[in-house]
Design a protein around this motif. Sequence first.
Motif, PDB file in Angstrom:
ATOM      1  N   SER A 178       2.224   9.597  -5.649  1.00 32.03           N
ATOM      2  CA  SER A 178       2.796  10.921  -5.411  1.00 32.03           C
ATOM      3  C   SER A 178       3.937  11.208  -6.385  1.00 32.03           C
ATOM      4  N   LEU A 179       4.668  10.168  -6.776  1.00 32.44           N
ATOM      5  CA  LEU A 179       5.753  10.328  -7.738  1.00 32.44           C
ATOM      6  C   LEU A 179       5.239  10.772  -9.100  1.00 32.44           C
ATOM      7  N   VAL A 180       4.188  10.105  -9.583  1.00 33.11           N
ATOM      8  CA  VAL A 180       3.653  10.410 -10.903  1.00 33.11           C
ATOM      9  C   VAL A 180       2.916  11.746 -10.907  1.00 33.11           C
ATOM     10  N   SER A 181       2.014  11.938  -9.938  1.00 33.22           N
ATOM     11  CA  SER A 181       1.071  13.063 -10.004  1.00 33.22           C
ATOM     12  C   SER A 181       1.660  14.400  -9.586  1.00 33.22           C
ATOM     13  N   ILE A 182       2.674  14.389  -8.738  1.00 29.82           N
ATOM     14  CA  ILE A 182       3.284  15.644  -8.295  1.00 29.82           C
ATOM     15  C   ILE A 182       4.789  15.639  -8.569  1.00 29.82           C
ATOM     16  N   GLY A 183       5.462  14.564  -8.162  1.00 28.76           N
ATOM     17  CA  GLY A 183       6.896  14.494  -8.358  1.00 28.76           C
ATOM     18  C   GLY A 183       7.313  14.712  -9.800  1.00 28.76           C
ATOM     19  N   LEU A 184       6.607  14.079 -10.723  1.00 24.80           N
ATOM     20  CA  LEU A 184       6.908  14.245 -12.145  1.00 24.80           C
ATOM     21  C   LEU A 184       6.015  15.294 -12.803  1.00 24.80           C
ATOM     22  N   ALA A 185       4.705  15.218 -12.578  1.00 23.83           N
ATOM     23  CA  ALA A 185       3.771  16.101 -13.284  1.00 23.83           C
ATOM     24  C   ALA A 185       4.028  17.564 -12.987  1.00 23.83           C
ATOM     25  N   ARG A 186       4.412  17.890 -11.764  1.00 22.45           N
ATOM     26  CA  ARG A 186       4.680  19.294 -11.441  1.00 22.45           C
ATOM     27  C   ARG A 186       6.160  19.628 -11.570  1.00 22.45           C
ATOM     28  N   PHE A 187       7.003  18.827 -10.938  1.00 25.22           N
ATOM     29  CA  PHE A 187       8.394  19.236 -10.796  1.00 25.22           C
ATOM     30  C   PHE A 187       9.256  18.965 -12.023  1.00 25.22           C
ATOM     31  N   ALA A 188       8.856  18.043 -12.879  1.00 23.87           N
ATOM     32  CA  ALA A 188       9.624  17.845 -14.107  1.00 23.87           C
ATOM     33  C   ALA A 188       9.492  19.038 -15.038  1.00 23.87           C
ATOM     34  N   TYR A 189       8.474  19.862 -14.809  1.00 22.95           N
ATOM     35  CA  TYR A 189       8.273  21.047 -15.647  1.00 22.95           C
ATOM     36  C   TYR A 189       9.356  22.098 -15.404  1.00 22.95           C
ATOM     37  N   THR A 190       9.853  22.184 -14.153  1.00 27.27           N
ATOM     38  CA  THR A 190      10.817  23.233 -13.818  1.00 27.27           C
ATOM     39  C   THR A 190      12.098  23.163 -14.642  1.00 27.27           C
ATOM     40  N   PRO A 191      12.776  21.995 -14.743  1.00 30.49           N
ATOM     41  CA  PRO A 191      13.988  21.964 -15.567  1.00 30.49           C
ATOM     42  C   PRO A 191      13.708  22.081 -17.059  1.00 30.49           C
ATOM     43  N   LEU A 192      12.436  21.987 -17.452  1.00 28.27           N
ATOM     44  CA  LEU A 192      12.081  22.134 -18.864  1.00 28.27           C
ATOM     45  C   LEU A 192      11.847  23.586 -19.267  1.00 28.27           C
ATOM     46  N   ILE A 193      11.705  24.479 -18.284  1.00 29.18           N
ATOM     47  CA  ILE A 193      11.366  25.872 -18.587  1.00 29.18           C
ATOM     48  C   ILE A 193      12.369  26.530 -19.534  1.00 29.18           C
ATOM     49  N   PRO A 194      13.688  26.463 -19.264  1.00 27.23           N
ATOM     50  CA  PRO A 194      14.619  27.101 -20.210  1.00 27.23           C
ATOM     51  C   PRO A 194      14.531  26.527 -21.619  1.00 27.23           C
ATOM     52  N   SER A 195      14.358  25.210 -21.723  1.00 28.32           N
ATOM     53  CA  SER A 195      14.284  24.572 -23.038  1.00 28.32           C
ATOM     54  C   SER A 195      13.006  24.953 -23.782  1.00 28.32           C
ATOM     55  N   ALA A 241       2.666  -0.512 -12.389  1.00 32.72           N
ATOM     56  CA  ALA A 241       3.314  -1.195 -11.269  1.00 32.72           C
ATOM     57  C   ALA A 241       2.485  -1.099  -9.990  1.00 32.72           C
ATOM     58  N   SER A 242       1.758   0.009  -9.830  1.00 34.62           N
ATOM     59  CA  SER A 242       0.991   0.212  -8.596  1.00 34.62           C
ATOM     60  C   SER A 242      -0.467  -0.242  -8.713  1.00 34.62           C
ATOM     61  N   TRP A 243      -0.885  -0.660  -9.893  1.00 33.95           N
ATOM     62  CA  TRP A 243      -2.296  -0.910 -10.179  1.00 33.95           C
ATOM     63  C   TRP A 243      -2.946  -1.867  -9.180  1.00 33.95           C
ATOM     64  N   PHE A 244      -2.246  -2.975  -8.864  1.00 32.38           N
ATOM     65  CA  PHE A 244      -2.814  -3.988  -7.979  1.00 32.38           C
ATOM     66  C   PHE A 244      -2.258  -3.907  -6.560  1.00 32.38           C
ATOM     67  N   ALA A 297       0.828  -1.203   0.000  1.00 33.24           N
ATOM     68  CA  ALA A 297       0.000   0.000   0.000  1.00 33.24           C
ATOM     69  C   ALA A 297       0.865   1.257   0.000  1.00 33.24           C
ATOM     70  N   ILE A 298       1.946   1.245   0.799  1.00 32.83           N
ATOM     71  CA  ILE A 298       2.863   2.394   0.831  1.00 32.83           C
ATOM     72  C   ILE A 298       3.525   2.567  -0.529  1.00 32.83           C
ATOM     73  N   PHE A 299       3.901   1.454  -1.165  1.00 32.54           N
ATOM     74  CA  PHE A 299       4.504   1.521  -2.500  1.00 32.54           C
ATOM     75  C   PHE A 299       3.543   2.155  -3.505  1.00 32.54           C
ATOM     76  N   ALA A 300       2.269   1.758  -3.430  1.00 35.09           N
ATOM     77  CA  ALA A 300       1.276   2.340  -4.340  1.00 35.09           C
ATOM     78  C   ALA A 300       1.146   3.838  -4.099  1.00 35.09           C
ATOM     79  N   GLY A 301       1.113   4.235  -2.821  1.00 33.58           N
ATOM     80  CA  GLY A 301       1.042   5.653  -2.502  1.00 33.58           C
ATOM     81  C   GLY A 301       2.251   6.417  -2.989  1.00 33.58           C
TER      82      GLY A 301
END
Length: 409
Positions: free
Chosen positions: A26-43, A187-190, A18-22
């Motif tokens: 958080s990794l997909v929805s905020i860690g990547l969806a929000r924060f991956a945008y920051t290093p992309l700004i200059p490009s 990976a987290s589906w089940f 359950a912790i792994f799924a959580g």
Amino acid sequence: MPSSSAPPDTTRSAIWLAIFAGLCASLVSIGLARFAYTPLIPSLIEAHWFSASDVVFLGAANLVGYLIGALIGHPLARRTSNKTALRLMMLAVTLAFFACAFPLSVSWFFGWRLLSGIAGGAIMVLVAATVLPHVPAARKGLASGAIFVGLGLGIAGSGTIVPPLLSLGLQQTWLGLGVLALALTAASWFAWPPAASHATAVMPAKSAPATINPSVYLLFAQYAFMAAGLVPAMVFLVDYVVRGLGAGQHVGALIWVMYGLGAIVGPVSYGLLADRLGAKPGIRLVLAVQAIAVGLLSVSSAFAALALLAVIIGSFPPGIVPLALARVHELIPDHHQQQIAWSRATVSFATFQAISGFAYSALFNASGGRHELMFVIAAGAIVGALLLELVVHLRARREDKICASPTTA
């Protein structure tokens, strides 16, 4: 923290699944969806996908979506289930990554960035309520830290994955992030707890007000100021290093990796801080350190100083989540009321985060791109969160003295 322990039929492996799924959520929805945008700004600016002002504006779209998601998370879960809602939100983020590979227009990009933010907000209010009921009470701080370490992994991952992807092209970068999000969703589906074992995690349609404890409202206000204080570094740090200091994309990526390392350490260390020191003194300590660090960022240009400050500041956005959640659990013993209060705290955070995102964007453009000004204002917001508690404390002491003083005829 609540005194209730995990259900007796919850095995250790089921808890970690359950912790792994959580963590994945958080990794997909905020860690990547929000924060991956920051290093992309200059490009994004240099590739002429959008203008500099549009790129900053599009970054704020995710913050607005986060607010919407925080508001609709529980209603969505009531109509489906926590598990179904979480799965749908992870799929939405994945789809948004693929869609962002095609810059058809500013409105197109804004819509998908908005959707990814909605998913992040919904996941934030649902994931703890889905996982933590399965965790022993004495380990809830650590467990919530482990869930939200996904935010840090996303930040660090974006700093290490984005640069090599960018060598393939900007479109390929978005597609690569989409493939990674899809893999984590699968990976987290089940791994999510079965619906029957966390039925209590979904709030009833109608509930009593969470609490009238003034400390809860103080937390809401502090959490809002924290949101205003973390936005500038989250949005402008890489651009400050790359364009503001002229250090180049490589150095900017390294600083972002350091920010990500701090974000990995933050959730677990802040969660342990809540378990051992208590959430209230933990929040005080963290706010004091962060105010100093963000203030120093505005006058720092040496790589070593920037790297150290990036680690400290990076621990704050994901780390404050388990700390604030622990404070909610300290103040409110009832599980359903905890969910209501946490949802309201998240809405408070998301509201000020969204307002701050647009305000900083407007101020950044109006000031001619002065990054240092953004960091000074951010430090002031964090100091404001500290002063709020001081003001409330002094007011309470004064009222106690008035009540204790003998009445005169």
